[in-house]
Design a protein around this motif. Structure first.
Motif, PDB file in Angstrom:
ATOM      1  N   PHE A  77       0.830  -1.205   0.000  1.00 22.82           N
ATOM      2  CA  PHE A  77       0.000   0.000   0.000  1.00 22.82           C
ATOM      3  C   PHE A  77       0.870   1.263   0.000  1.00 22.82           C
ATOM      4  CE2 PHE A  77      -2.261   3.476   2.006  1.00 22.82           C
ATOM      5  CZ  PHE A  77      -3.455   3.470   1.317  1.00 22.82           C
ATOM      6  N   MET A  78       1.982   1.234   0.746  1.00 25.07           N
ATOM      7  CA  MET A  78       2.839   2.415   0.884  1.00 25.07           C
ATOM      8  C   MET A  78       3.924   2.488  -0.187  1.00 25.07           C
ATOM      9  SD  MET A  78       3.062   2.745   5.046  1.00 25.07           S
ATOM     10  CE  MET A  78       3.933   4.331   4.978  1.00 25.07           C
ATOM     11  N   ARG A  79       3.763   1.736  -1.257  1.00 25.25           N
ATOM     12  CA  ARG A  79       4.738   1.702  -2.347  1.00 25.25           C
ATOM     13  C   ARG A  79       4.847   3.074  -3.035  1.00 25.25           C
ATOM     14  NH1 ARG A  79      -0.073   0.020  -3.973  1.00 25.25           N
ATOM     15  NH2 ARG A  79      -0.880   0.569  -6.027  1.00 25.25           N
ATOM     16  N   ASP A  80       5.869   3.211  -3.871  1.00 24.68           N
ATOM     17  CA  ASP A  80       6.005   4.390  -4.720  1.00 24.68           C
ATOM     18  C   ASP A  80       4.948   4.259  -5.812  1.00 24.68           C
ATOM     19  OD1 ASP A  80       6.702   6.255  -6.726  1.00 24.68           O
ATOM     20  OD2 ASP A  80       8.828   6.126  -6.205  1.00 24.68           O
ATOM     21  N   TRP A  81       3.883   5.020  -5.707  1.00 30.06           N
ATOM     22  CA  TRP A  81       2.753   4.886  -6.629  1.00 30.06           C
ATOM     23  C   TRP A  81       3.109   5.304  -8.054  1.00 30.06           C
ATOM     24  CZ3 TRP A  81       0.978   9.199  -9.139  1.00 30.06           C
ATOM     25  CH2 TRP A  81       1.333  10.438  -8.589  1.00 30.06           C
ATOM     26  N   ARG A  82       4.175   6.064  -8.210  1.00 31.81           N
ATOM     27  CA  ARG A  82       4.549   6.520  -9.552  1.00 31.81           C
ATOM     28  C   ARG A  82       5.114   5.399 -10.420  1.00 31.81           C
ATOM     29  NH1 ARG A  82       5.352  10.753  -6.087  1.00 31.81           N
ATOM     30  NH2 ARG A  82       4.573  12.787  -6.776  1.00 31.81           N
ATOM     31  N   ASN A  83       5.846   4.451  -9.787  1.00 30.49           N
ATOM     32  CA  ASN A  83       6.457   3.381 -10.573  1.00 30.49           C
ATOM     33  C   ASN A  83       6.168   1.981 -10.022  1.00 30.49           C
ATOM     34  OD1 ASN A  83       8.157   3.095  -8.361  1.00 30.49           O
ATOM     35  ND2 ASN A  83       9.832   4.241  -9.302  1.00 30.49           N
ATOM     36  N   TYR A 116       7.001   5.034   0.759  1.00 27.30           N
ATOM     37  CA  TYR A 116       8.284   4.777   0.126  1.00 27.30           C
ATOM     38  C   TYR A 116       8.413   5.617  -1.133  1.00 27.30           C
ATOM     39  CZ  TYR A 116      11.778   2.633  -2.836  1.00 27.30           C
ATOM     40  OH  TYR A 116      12.853   2.453  -3.673  1.00 27.30           O
ATOM     41  N   ARG A 117       9.637   6.140  -1.362  1.00 29.05           N
ATOM     42  CA  ARG A 117       9.957   6.853  -2.607  1.00 29.05           C
ATOM     43  C   ARG A 117      11.189   6.220  -3.216  1.00 29.05           C
ATOM     44  NH1 ARG A 117      10.553  12.676  -0.473  1.00 29.05           N
ATOM     45  NH2 ARG A 117       8.470  12.984   0.326  1.00 29.05           N
ATOM     46  N   SER A 118      11.109   5.854  -4.466  1.00 28.13           N
ATOM     47  CA  SER A 118      12.280   5.339  -5.180  1.00 28.13           C
ATOM     48  C   SER A 118      13.267   6.485  -5.390  1.00 28.13           C
ATOM     49  CB  SER A 118      11.861   4.759  -6.535  1.00 28.13           C
ATOM     50  OG  SER A 118      11.380   5.794  -7.373  1.00 28.13           O
ATOM     51  N   PRO A 119      14.536   6.163  -5.633  1.00 26.95           N
ATOM     52  CA  PRO A 119      15.517   7.221  -5.907  1.00 26.95           C
ATOM     53  C   PRO A 119      15.097   8.116  -7.080  1.00 26.95           C
ATOM     54  CG  PRO A 119      16.645   5.161  -5.470  1.00 26.95           C
ATOM     55  CD  PRO A 119      15.170   4.846  -5.546  1.00 26.95           C
ATOM     56  N   GLU A 120      14.495   7.520  -8.102  1.00 23.29           N
ATOM     57  CA  GLU A 120      14.064   8.303  -9.270  1.00 23.29           C
ATOM     58  C   GLU A 120      12.958   9.297  -8.890  1.00 23.29           C
ATOM     59  OE1 GLU A 120      15.808   4.487 -10.204  1.00 23.29           O
ATOM     60  OE2 GLU A 120      13.915   4.851  -9.177  1.00 23.29           O
ATOM     61  N   THR A 121      12.000   8.840  -8.120  1.00 20.38           N
ATOM     62  CA  THR A 121      10.916   9.723  -7.689  1.00 20.38           C
ATOM     63  C   THR A 121      11.444  10.821  -6.781  1.00 20.38           C
ATOM     64  OG1 THR A 121       9.179   8.063  -7.924  1.00 20.38           O
ATOM     65  CG2 THR A 121       8.773   9.818  -6.340  1.00 20.38           C
ATOM     66  N   ASN A 122      12.329  10.459  -5.858  1.00 17.18           N
ATOM     67  CA  ASN A 122      12.869  11.476  -4.951  1.00 17.18           C
ATOM     68  C   ASN A 122      13.645  12.539  -5.728  1.00 17.18           C
ATOM     69  OD1 ASN A 122      12.913  11.928  -1.940  1.00 17.18           O
ATOM     70  ND2 ASN A 122      15.083  12.191  -2.406  1.00 17.18           N
ATOM     71  N   ALA A 123      14.436  12.117  -6.721  1.00 12.94           N
ATOM     72  CA  ALA A 123      15.199  13.069  -7.541  1.00 12.94           C
ATOM     73  C   ALA A 123      14.259  13.988  -8.318  1.00 12.94           C
ATOM     74  CB  ALA A 123      16.122  12.321  -8.492  1.00 12.94           C
ATOM     75  N   MET A 124      13.193  13.437  -8.865  1.00 14.31           N
ATOM     76  CA  MET A 124      12.220  14.248  -9.597  1.00 14.31           C
ATOM     77  C   MET A 124      11.569  15.276  -8.660  1.00 14.31           C
ATOM     78  SD  MET A 124       8.620  14.532 -10.041  1.00 14.31           S
ATOM     79  CE  MET A 124       7.984  12.960  -9.532  1.00 14.31           C
ATOM     80  N   LEU A 125      11.173  14.841  -7.467  1.00 18.65           N
ATOM     81  CA  LEU A 125      10.546  15.762  -6.512  1.00 18.65           C
ATOM     82  C   LEU A 125      11.526  16.837  -6.048  1.00 18.65           C
ATOM     83  CD1 LEU A 125       8.451  13.215  -4.415  1.00 18.65           C
ATOM     84  CD2 LEU A 125       7.596  14.860  -6.107  1.00 18.65           C
ATOM     85  N   ARG A 126      12.793  16.461  -5.853  1.00 19.07           N
ATOM     86  CA  ARG A 126      13.820  17.440  -5.462  1.00 19.07           C
ATOM     87  C   ARG A 126      14.020  18.505  -6.540  1.00 19.07           C
ATOM     88  NH1 ARG A 126      17.549  17.774  -1.971  1.00 19.07           N
ATOM     89  NH2 ARG A 126      19.271  18.128  -3.397  1.00 19.07           N
TER      90      ARG A 126
END
Length: 189
Positions: A77-83, A116-126
């Motif tokens: 449920f708490m997965r990175d919903w983007r990927n 949870y945020r994957s490295p790719e999602t975190n970089a995009m949000l940053r």
């Protein structure tokens, strides 16, 4: 509670869920300072995701033991919903979320903003916001950003801080509270 390969319910998972539902009226987390120790209670999380439309209402701990199938469902449920990437969420973070919700004494489920945020999602949000940490605890499954429409950011943050078990960030402008299992600290207004 389901077997990932066949989609069927496991006997043990079903028995644990049945036993857990008989305990839903039992008191939980009698006070925040003791929420991580002792037995005799249940722990439950209730959340929904505005991004995926999913809901979860899960008893994940009974009488001193985590229910593996329930924890697995919370992780998903708490997965990175983007990927769709799933990471094990630190059990301490789940405990802090549950204890905070109990202290707030409300039946409304949390709205999960970010788990949870994957490295790719975190970089995009940053790249879009200065408020996203490069080494965010979301990257290792140790944080959650949550909202309740029936409680203010300050009410939620005070309850989370009362647990004295991790980091609590107030994001009043965005109307959510960050909770993590890292060092005890707080920020925001």
């Amino acid at each position: 509670m389901t077997n990932g390969t066949t989609g069927s319910f496991t006997r043990r998972g079903l028995l644990q869920a049945f036993a857990a539902t008989t305990l839903t009226a039992a008191p939980t987390f009698s006070h925040a300072a003791g929420f991580l120790r002792g037995g005799g209670d249940i722990r439950r999380v209730r959340m929904y995701s505005g991004r995926t439309g999913e809901r979860i209402d899960m008893i994940y701990w009974v009488e001193g033991e985590y229910i593996a199938d329930a924890v697995k469902e919370i992780n998903h449920f708490m997965r990175d919903w983007r990927n769709g990437q799933v990471k094990d969420i630190d059990l301490r973070t789940i405990d802090i979320m549950a204890a905070t919700h109990n202290l707030l004494d409300c039946s409304e489920p949390y709205m999960l903003i970010s788990g949870y945020r994957s490295p790719e999602t975190n970089a995009m949000l940053r790249s879009r916001s200065s408020g996203v940490a490069k080494n965010s605890r979301h990257l290792v499954g140790e944080a959650a950003d949550l909202r309740l429409s029936s409680r203010s950011v300050n009410q939620m943050a005070r309850a989370a801080s009362a647990c004295k078990a991790g980091g609590v960030g107030r994001y009043t402008g965005s109307n959510f509270v960050h909770m993590d299992c890292g060092p005890v600290r707080s920020w925001g207004s």
